[in-house]
Design a protein around this motif. Structure first.
Motif, PDB file in Angstrom:
ATOM      1  N   LYS A 199      -9.019  17.553  -5.284  1.00 30.65           N
ATOM      2  CA  LYS A 199      -8.250  16.705  -4.365  1.00 30.65           C
ATOM      3  C   LYS A 199      -9.163  16.029  -3.347  1.00 30.65           C
ATOM      4  CE  LYS A 199      -3.426  18.112  -4.476  1.00 30.65           C
ATOM      5  NZ  LYS A 199      -3.408  18.559  -5.864  1.00 30.65           N
ATOM      6  N   TRP A 200     -10.208  16.722  -2.880  1.00 29.07           N
ATOM      7  CA  TRP A 200     -11.162  16.089  -1.970  1.00 29.07           C
ATOM      8  C   TRP A 200     -11.861  14.906  -2.659  1.00 29.07           C
ATOM      9  CZ3 TRP A 200     -10.991  16.120   2.908  1.00 29.07           C
ATOM     10  CH2 TRP A 200     -10.715  17.259   3.667  1.00 29.07           C
ATOM     11  N   ASP A 201     -12.220  15.090  -3.919  1.00 25.80           N
ATOM     12  CA  ASP A 201     -12.862  14.002  -4.674  1.00 25.80           C
ATOM     13  C   ASP A 201     -11.911  12.814  -4.808  1.00 25.80           C
ATOM     14  OD1 ASP A 201     -15.116  15.533  -4.937  1.00 25.80           O
ATOM     15  OD2 ASP A 201     -14.674  16.194  -6.994  1.00 25.80           O
ATOM     16  N   ARG A 202     -10.635  13.124  -5.020  1.00 24.01           N
ATOM     17  CA  ARG A 202      -9.642  12.058  -5.153  1.00 24.01           C
ATOM     18  C   ARG A 202      -9.465  11.325  -3.820  1.00 24.01           C
ATOM     19  NH1 ARG A 202      -3.857  13.969  -6.956  1.00 24.01           N
ATOM     20  NH2 ARG A 202      -5.168  15.089  -8.429  1.00 24.01           N
ATOM     21  N   ILE A 203      -9.466  12.074  -2.734  1.00 23.32           N
ATOM     22  CA  ILE A 203      -9.319  11.474  -1.403  1.00 23.32           C
ATOM     23  C   ILE A 203     -10.509  10.575  -1.088  1.00 23.32           C
ATOM     24  CG2 ILE A 203      -9.317  12.015   1.070  1.00 23.32           C
ATOM     25  CD1 ILE A 203      -7.689  14.575   0.248  1.00 23.32           C
ATOM     26  N   GLU A 204     -11.701  10.999  -1.509  1.00 25.79           N
ATOM     27  CA  GLU A 204     -12.900  10.188  -1.278  1.00 25.79           C
ATOM     28  C   GLU A 204     -12.809   8.845  -2.004  1.00 25.79           C
ATOM     29  OE1 GLU A 204     -17.729  10.827  -1.057  1.00 25.79           O
ATOM     30  OE2 GLU A 204     -16.479  12.349  -2.014  1.00 25.79           O
ATOM     31  N   LYS A 205     -12.382   8.876  -3.265  1.00 24.82           N
ATOM     32  CA  LYS A 205     -12.214   7.634  -4.026  1.00 24.82           C
ATOM     33  C   LYS A 205     -11.104   6.775  -3.421  1.00 24.82           C
ATOM     34  CE  LYS A 205     -13.690   9.583  -8.481  1.00 24.82           C
ATOM     35  NZ  LYS A 205     -13.237   9.978  -9.835  1.00 24.82           N
ATOM     36  N   LEU A 206     -10.031   7.443  -3.012  1.00 26.08           N
ATOM     37  CA  LEU A 206      -8.898   6.733  -2.421  1.00 26.08           C
ATOM     38  C   LEU A 206      -9.298   6.048  -1.116  1.00 26.08           C
ATOM     39  CD1 LEU A 206      -5.862   6.110  -2.290  1.00 26.08           C
ATOM     40  CD2 LEU A 206      -5.544   8.305  -1.139  1.00 26.08           C
ATOM     41  N   SER A 207     -10.084   6.731  -0.312  1.00 25.02           N
ATOM     42  CA  SER A 207     -10.517   6.168   0.961  1.00 25.02           C
ATOM     43  C   SER A 207     -11.366   4.916   0.753  1.00 25.02           C
ATOM     44  CB  SER A 207     -11.312   7.215   1.739  1.00 25.02           C
ATOM     45  OG  SER A 207     -11.723   6.711   2.974  1.00 25.02           O
ATOM     46  N   ILE A 239      -2.770  13.444  -0.083  1.00 23.94           N
ATOM     47  CA  ILE A 239      -2.669  12.997   1.311  1.00 23.94           C
ATOM     48  C   ILE A 239      -1.907  14.025   2.140  1.00 23.94           C
ATOM     49  CG2 ILE A 239      -1.691  11.222   2.832  1.00 23.94           C
ATOM     50  CD1 ILE A 239      -2.223   9.214   0.580  1.00 23.94           C
ATOM     51  N   GLN A 240      -0.859  14.597   1.546  1.00 27.48           N
ATOM     52  CA  GLN A 240      -0.061  15.593   2.253  1.00 27.48           C
ATOM     53  C   GLN A 240      -0.896  16.822   2.624  1.00 27.48           C
ATOM     54  OE1 GLN A 240       2.920  14.859   3.302  1.00 27.48           O
ATOM     55  NE2 GLN A 240       3.230  16.826   4.301  1.00 27.48           N
ATOM     56  N   LYS A 241      -1.791  17.203   1.741  1.00 25.76           N
ATOM     57  CA  LYS A 241      -2.689  18.337   2.022  1.00 25.76           C
ATOM     58  C   LYS A 241      -3.548  18.054   3.269  1.00 25.76           C
ATOM     59  CE  LYS A 241      -2.440  21.611  -1.226  1.00 25.76           C
ATOM     60  NZ  LYS A 241      -2.327  23.062  -0.906  1.00 25.76           N
ATOM     61  N   VAL A 242      -4.105  16.840   3.332  1.00 27.41           N
ATOM     62  CA  VAL A 242      -4.920  16.459   4.489  1.00 27.41           C
ATOM     63  C   VAL A 242      -4.062  16.444   5.752  1.00 27.41           C
ATOM     64  CG1 VAL A 242      -6.234  14.576   5.551  1.00 27.41           C
ATOM     65  CG2 VAL A 242      -6.571  15.131   3.143  1.00 27.41           C
ATOM     66  N   ARG A 243      -2.869  15.848   5.641  1.00 30.18           N
ATOM     67  CA  ARG A 243      -1.964  15.739   6.794  1.00 30.18           C
ATOM     68  C   ARG A 243      -1.624  17.126   7.357  1.00 30.18           C
ATOM     69  NH1 ARG A 243       2.048  12.363   4.574  1.00 30.18           N
ATOM     70  NH2 ARG A 243       0.839  10.542   5.224  1.00 30.18           N
ATOM     71  N   GLU A 244      -1.284  18.059   6.454  1.00 35.23           N
ATOM     72  CA  GLU A 244      -0.920  19.418   6.885  1.00 35.23           C
ATOM     73  C   GLU A 244      -2.124  20.168   7.451  1.00 35.23           C
ATOM     74  OE1 GLU A 244       2.083  20.646   7.157  1.00 35.23           O
ATOM     75  OE2 GLU A 244       2.855  18.713   6.450  1.00 35.23           O
ATOM     76  N   SER A 245      -3.318  19.910   6.903  1.00 36.39           N
ATOM     77  CA  SER A 245      -4.534  20.551   7.419  1.00 36.39           C
ATOM     78  C   SER A 245      -4.796  20.148   8.860  1.00 36.39           C
ATOM     79  CB  SER A 245      -5.741  20.185   6.548  1.00 36.39           C
ATOM     80  OG  SER A 245      -5.612  20.701   5.246  1.00 36.39           O
ATOM     81  N   ILE A 246      -4.639  18.843   9.148  1.00 36.89           N
ATOM     82  CA  ILE A 246      -4.886  18.351  10.508  1.00 36.89           C
ATOM     83  C   ILE A 246      -3.801  18.851  11.464  1.00 36.89           C
ATOM     84  CG2 ILE A 246      -5.036  16.264  11.930  1.00 36.89           C
ATOM     85  CD1 ILE A 246      -6.327  14.881   9.511  1.00 36.89           C
ATOM     86  N   VAL A 280       0.830  -1.207   0.000  1.00 37.57           N
ATOM     87  CA  VAL A 280       0.000   0.000   0.000  1.00 37.57           C
ATOM     88  C   VAL A 280       0.868   1.261   0.000  1.00 37.57           C
ATOM     89  CG1 VAL A 280      -1.811   1.271   1.200  1.00 37.57           C
ATOM     90  CG2 VAL A 280      -1.889  -1.218   1.143  1.00 37.57           C
ATOM     91  N   GLN A 281       1.982   1.228   0.727  1.00 39.57           N
ATOM     92  CA  GLN A 281       2.881   2.388   0.736  1.00 39.57           C
ATOM     93  C   GLN A 281       3.382   2.696  -0.668  1.00 39.57           C
ATOM     94  OE1 GLN A 281       3.387   4.513   2.936  1.00 39.57           O
ATOM     95  NE2 GLN A 281       3.359   3.650   4.986  1.00 39.57           N
ATOM     96  N   ASP A 282       3.662   1.662  -1.448  1.00 44.48           N
ATOM     97  CA  ASP A 282       4.078   1.863  -2.840  1.00 44.48           C
ATOM     98  C   ASP A 282       2.996   2.583  -3.636  1.00 44.48           C
ATOM     99  OD1 ASP A 282       6.638   0.835  -2.907  1.00 44.48           O
ATOM    100  OD2 ASP A 282       6.242  -0.375  -4.684  1.00 44.48           O
ATOM    101  N   GLY A 283       1.745   2.173  -3.410  1.00 43.69           N
ATOM    102  CA  GLY A 283       0.635   2.788  -4.137  1.00 43.69           C
ATOM    103  C   GLY A 283       0.363   4.216  -3.716  1.00 43.69           C
ATOM    104  N   GLU A 318       1.615   7.448  -5.463  1.00 40.42           N
ATOM    105  CA  GLU A 318       0.940   7.984  -6.646  1.00 40.42           C
ATOM    106  C   GLU A 318       0.010   9.150  -6.307  1.00 40.42           C
ATOM    107  OE1 GLU A 318       1.202   7.171  -9.903  1.00 40.42           O
ATOM    108  OE2 GLU A 318       2.852   5.810  -9.415  1.00 40.42           O
ATOM    109  N   VAL A 319      -0.474   9.209  -5.068  1.00 38.70           N
ATOM    110  CA  VAL A 319      -1.421  10.267  -4.695  1.00 38.70           C
ATOM    111  C   VAL A 319      -0.928  11.018  -3.460  1.00 38.70           C
ATOM    112  CG1 VAL A 319      -3.494   9.242  -5.702  1.00 38.70           C
ATOM    113  CG2 VAL A 319      -2.742   8.496  -3.448  1.00 38.70           C
ATOM    114  N   ASP A 320       0.375  11.073  -3.296  1.00 33.98           N
ATOM    115  CA  ASP A 320       0.954  11.616  -2.073  1.00 33.98           C
ATOM    116  C   ASP A 320       0.608  13.086  -1.848  1.00 33.98           C
ATOM    117  OD1 ASP A 320       2.565  10.971   0.214  1.00 33.98           O
ATOM    118  OD2 ASP A 320       4.067  12.345  -0.565  1.00 33.98           O
TER     119      ASP A 320
END
Length: 394
Positions: A164-172, A86-93, A75-78, A81-83
């Protein structure tokens, strides 16, 4: 153990302990994380044990890699591709959690959009993806609150864009499958090996589905993950497939059905599972047979049976054994012929085989070892499987 922790020194130390504990001839498997020193160590240990003919099947199933660690690597490898998303969410929190004033400001935004303030934002540990999934889930719940925070706080610059939110939703949604599998691997108090093949099957089917999908990001991610998945799958698929055969809900029909989806009907891969299944069974049948012969060699007075009667029955037992070998199906074939039960039924697999051990003596001896293979090292550096038991705290 003092340094150095090289493969050679590990091998010498562990073998000395196995001899001290008196279990060097009872090992079925060892499970380790994927460190290069561990690979060297287990190769050397396998050579030592094979020289003394102490491993079943020449040690083919001796080295089992930690499935939880493998899944993390895949999963870390995958996620690379969308880092950026994820980084945006991480920095927001991180921003929200950075001060009491920001927390209060965020709670005001949560109240404005009528969300449950008792639910919390979760920060992940980037090296373990299964903490990243809960972080994304929590951020998605508070998506509207983050949007309001972006409007009301000019210092907040990290909010993901709509795309990016749409991408995070699909990714989740995609990652939820792998998160459930990780929970199976790590949360069960005593995870028997039959649990793993259905999970691995689900993981592979999910990857294949998204590899042929329309979403470019998920397609690239799934392709990257599938490449690493195949590398490790080839090493552990045989023993995991054999293990699930001894789950009364799945048996060999599930393996055949799964392999047909992977490789097509009558594949060489499924034939390999069958061959190794019966090869392992033959080794156990010999072991059980030798045990029965040894029991017959106990002095008659200790068995409290009349000598003449015992000799007569011993001759009959030999006749029965020879006749059964020539005319009847093996215990393994009899077990495979029996009807399965519904997969929705809760089944304590170890209790099942304990109850049926005398009906399928040779098969139960085999399952005792295979079902106890540790396929995760969540709580330890590595784990041994010894006579149906797991030594999991080294």
């Amino acid at each position: 153990m003092p340094p150095p922790h090289s493969g050679v020194t590990l091998s010498e130390k562990i073998y000395a302990l196995l001899v001290e504990w008196g279990i060097e001839s009872k090992l079925f498997s060892i499970t380790l994380d994927n460190a290069s020193a561990n690979d060297t160590f287990v190769d050397l240990l396998k050579v030592q044990l094979n020289m003394r003919k102490q491993l079943l099947g020449g040690g083919k199933f001796f080295h089992i890699r930690c499935c939880a660690h493998i899944l993390n690597l895949i999963v870390q490898d995958g996620l690379k591709e969308v880092d950026s998303a994820i980084q945006k969410v991480r920095e927001s929190i991180k921003y929200v959690k950075g001060s009491q004033g920001r927390k209060q400001k965020f709670l005001e935004c949560v109240s404005l959009v009528n969300l449950n303030a008792k639910r919390s934002l979760k920060q992940d540990v980037p090296t373990w993806w299964n903490s990243t999934f809960p972080m994304l889930e929590s951020a998605l719940y508070f998506r509207l609150a983050f949007s309001y925070l972006e409007i009301s706080d000019s210092n907040f610059k990290h909010s993901p864009s709509r795309n990016k939110w749409d991408r995070i939703e699909k990714l989740s949604k995609f990652l939820s499958v792998f998160y459930e599998i990780t929970c199976v691997f790590s949360e069960t108090k005593y995870p028997t090996t039959d649990l793993y093949f259905p999970s691995i099957f689900m993981a592979r089917m999910t990857l294949e589905e998204h590899m042929s999908g329309d979403d470019v990001y998920l397609k690239n991610m799934a392709t990257q993950m599938f490449f690493k998945f195949e590398k490790y799958w080839s090493e552990i698929s045989l023993i995991l497939a054999i293990a699930v055969i001894f789950d009364y809900r799945y048996k060999i029909q599930f393996v055949e059905w799964s392999y047909a989806k992977f490789y097509g009907s009558d594949s060489a891969e499924f034939k390999k599972v069958q061959d190794h299944l019966f090869s392992l069974y033959d080794e156990y049948a010999v072991k059980v047979s030798n045990t029965l012969f040894a029991l017959n060699d106990i002095p008659f007075d200790e068995k409290n049976v009349h000598k003449g009667k015992n000799e007569f029955l011993k001759e009959f037992d030999n006749f029965q054994r020879e006749f059964g070998t020539a005319k009847n199906k093996s215990q393994l074939e009899q077990y495979l012929d029996e009807q399965t039960v519904e997969t929705t039924i809760e089944l304590d697999i170890l209790q099942f085989w304990k109850t049926n051990q005398f009906r399928h003596l040779e098969v139960s001896a085999m399952t005792r070892d295979i079902l106890a293979i540790p396929v995760s090292t969540v709580a330890s550096e590595f784990a041994f499987s010894v006579g149906g038991k797991v030594l999991d705290q080294y």
